[in-house]
Design an enzyme around this catalytic site. Structure first.
Site, short mmCIF file in Angstrom:
data_model
loop_
_atom_site.label_atom_id
_atom_site.label_comp_id
_atom_site.label_asym_id
_atom_site.label_seq_id
_atom_site.Cartn_x
_atom_site.Cartn_y
_atom_site.Cartn_z
N SER A 196 10.69 -12.58 23.88
CA SER A 196 10.41 -13.48 22.75
C SER A 196 11.29 -13.08 21.58
O SER A 196 12.51 -13.17 21.69
CB SER A 196 8.92 -13.42 22.39
OG SER A 196 8.61 -14.36 21.38
N THR A 197 10.73 -12.62 20.47
CA THR A 197 11.51 -12.28 19.29
C THR A 197 12.59 -11.25 19.63
O THR A 197 12.28 -10.19 20.16
CB THR A 197 10.59 -11.71 18.19
OG1 THR A 197 9.52 -12.62 17.97
CG2 THR A 197 11.36 -11.49 16.91
N HIS A 223 10.50 -17.32 24.93
CA HIS A 223 9.79 -18.20 24.00
C HIS A 223 10.81 -18.89 23.08
O HIS A 223 11.47 -18.23 22.27
CB HIS A 223 8.81 -17.41 23.14
CG HIS A 223 7.76 -16.70 23.93
ND1 HIS A 223 7.01 -15.67 23.41
CD2 HIS A 223 7.32 -16.87 25.20
CE1 HIS A 223 6.15 -15.23 24.32
NE2 HIS A 223 6.33 -15.94 25.43
N MET A 317 6.93 -10.29 19.98
CA MET A 317 5.63 -10.03 19.38
C MET A 317 4.54 -10.59 20.28
O MET A 317 4.77 -11.50 21.08
CB MET A 317 5.53 -10.64 17.98
CG MET A 317 5.64 -12.15 17.92
SD MET A 317 5.55 -12.73 16.21
CE MET A 317 5.67 -14.49 16.43
N ASP A 320 2.16 -11.59 25.59
CA ASP A 320 2.43 -12.46 26.74
C ASP A 320 3.15 -11.68 27.84
O ASP A 320 4.14 -11.00 27.59
CB ASP A 320 3.30 -13.65 26.30
CG ASP A 320 3.47 -14.69 27.39
OD1 ASP A 320 2.60 -14.76 28.28
OD2 ASP A 320 4.46 -15.45 27.33
#
Length: 378
Positions: A196-197, A223, A317, A320
């Site tokens: 993600s991030t 994401h 973050m 998941d």
């Protein structure tokens, strides 16, 4: 208090973002109207985190970002339009060192702030505590020379992968009675990656370390919005020896190919007569983030013995992927968590480690080497 510098040439956007973060209660906010003013405020205000618009007079956002990361590195969140052109620029910004991006308010801006506000604040708070990578443009350090393929051979290999998936698309559109019997593709295993991030630069680093003849397919849940994943796949395809494609339709899995889940939806693994297939699926409300890493891993466990799966959970973050990859390991599969020292945000991989679901913890620049040894049975 977190010192936030908002850089935008629109007075309205500066005011709305300033009001949003001031109301959050834990930000001290300063402003700049363009890149040149931002560099001056950087020295005066010494912000902990910066939101940076791309299109500004005098000095654009990318030029400003590059100078920030060279002179005084700190977390930067790009303010991006959710268009394909915006995606291209944002991915370039992330390769230059930006931590994340937020949607640029447009249209009836004030009406949208109530909906966008909580996500903007969460992303900027997370970015303020993000870890900048030890080495700028890390992916450039981990290009492998071992694949030994000429540029012509590499193009031919990628073309063959696309021909396989074009054939699958034709099969999906053909009535069952008229379909020829397809030869089933047998794969030794599948790699599942979640991030993600900070994910795009991490994917750069890992995927550039895989040779064109990597024997397993790789499925990636990153994401992102739908308009970003196509440009991400094209960018990675141009950088990597392996073929990289966005999954916007059913695609039969092939070795040496990376399948990027389409944004704002989910990526799942299914079964067809020709073999295992990567499928786009509408996002499910019970999963908070999309493409969902948990849903990807659970779908793989439904069709593949866990002992033939490798899960990799990288920067991001939240949590998941942690639960599903823990189940994967409990079933006999293998898992890698990105080490805290290189993760921009050690949320997702850290949660996997805390759950006892990580076989090993490795810095991002070592993950491709670990994968090569794993698929070779070492």
């Amino acid at each position: 208090m977190t010192r936030l510098l908002i850089v935008d040439d629109s007075a309205l956007v500066r005011r709305l973002l300033g009001d949003l973060f001031t109301a959050a209660g834990d930000f001290e906010v300063a402003f700049a109207r363009d890149g040149l003013e931002a560099l001056a405020r950087l020295r005066e205000f010494n912000p902990d985190v910066i939101t940076l618009d791309v299109h500004m007079p005098h000095m654009d956002g990318l030029s400003c970002l590059d100078q920030i990361m060279v002179e005084q590195p700190r977390p930067v969140v790009m303010v991006s339009s959710l268009t394909e052109a915006g995606a291209e620029v944002t991915l370039e910004a992330m390769s230059l060192g930006a931590v994340d991006f937020i949607q640029k308010p447009d249209g009836a801006i004030s009406l949208k702030m109530d909906r966008l506000g909580p996500d903007l604040v969460e992303k900027v708070r997370t970015a303020a505590g993000a870890r900048l990578r030890r080495s700028h443009r890390l992916a450039e350090r981990v290009r492998r020379q071992a694949n030994g393929l000429s540029a012509e051979a590499l193009v031919a290999r990628k073309s063959r992968a696309r021909l396989v998936n074009d054939a699958v698309s034709r099969e999906e559109a053909t009535p069952p009675a008229d379909r020829p019997v397809a030869e089933k593709q047998v794969l030794p295993g599948v790699v599942l990656i979640g991030c993600s991030t900070g994910g795009p630069p991490a994917l750069d680093a890992v995927l550039q370390g895989l040779p064109a003849d990597f024997p397993w397919p790789v499925l990636v849940a990153q994401h992102m919005p739908a308009t970003f994943t196509g440009p991400l796949a094209r960018r990675l395809d141009g950088l990597c020896a392996v073929s990289v494609q966005e999954v916007a339709r059913p695609m039969v899995l092939a070795p040496g190919t990376v399948y990027i889940g389409k944004g704002d939806a989910d990526l799942i693994l299914g079964q067809r007569p020709a073999g295992l297939v990567a499928l786009p699926a509408p996002a499910k409300a019970e999963y908070r983030w999309h493409p969902s890493v948990d849903r990807l891993v659970d779908s793989a466990l439904g069709h593949v013995d866990a002992r033939r799966l490798i899960g990799v959970l990288m920067t991001g973050m939240g949590y998941d992927g942690a639960e599903a990859m823990t189940r994967l390991r409990q079933g006999g599969g293998r898992t890698i968590a990105e080490a805290e020292e290189t993760a921009v945000v050690w949320g997702m991989p850290g949660e996997l480690v805390r759950m006892g679901g990580a076989d090993m913890v490795a810095p991002v620049d070592e993950i491709s080497g670990r994968l090569l040894r794993m698929v070779a049975g070492r």
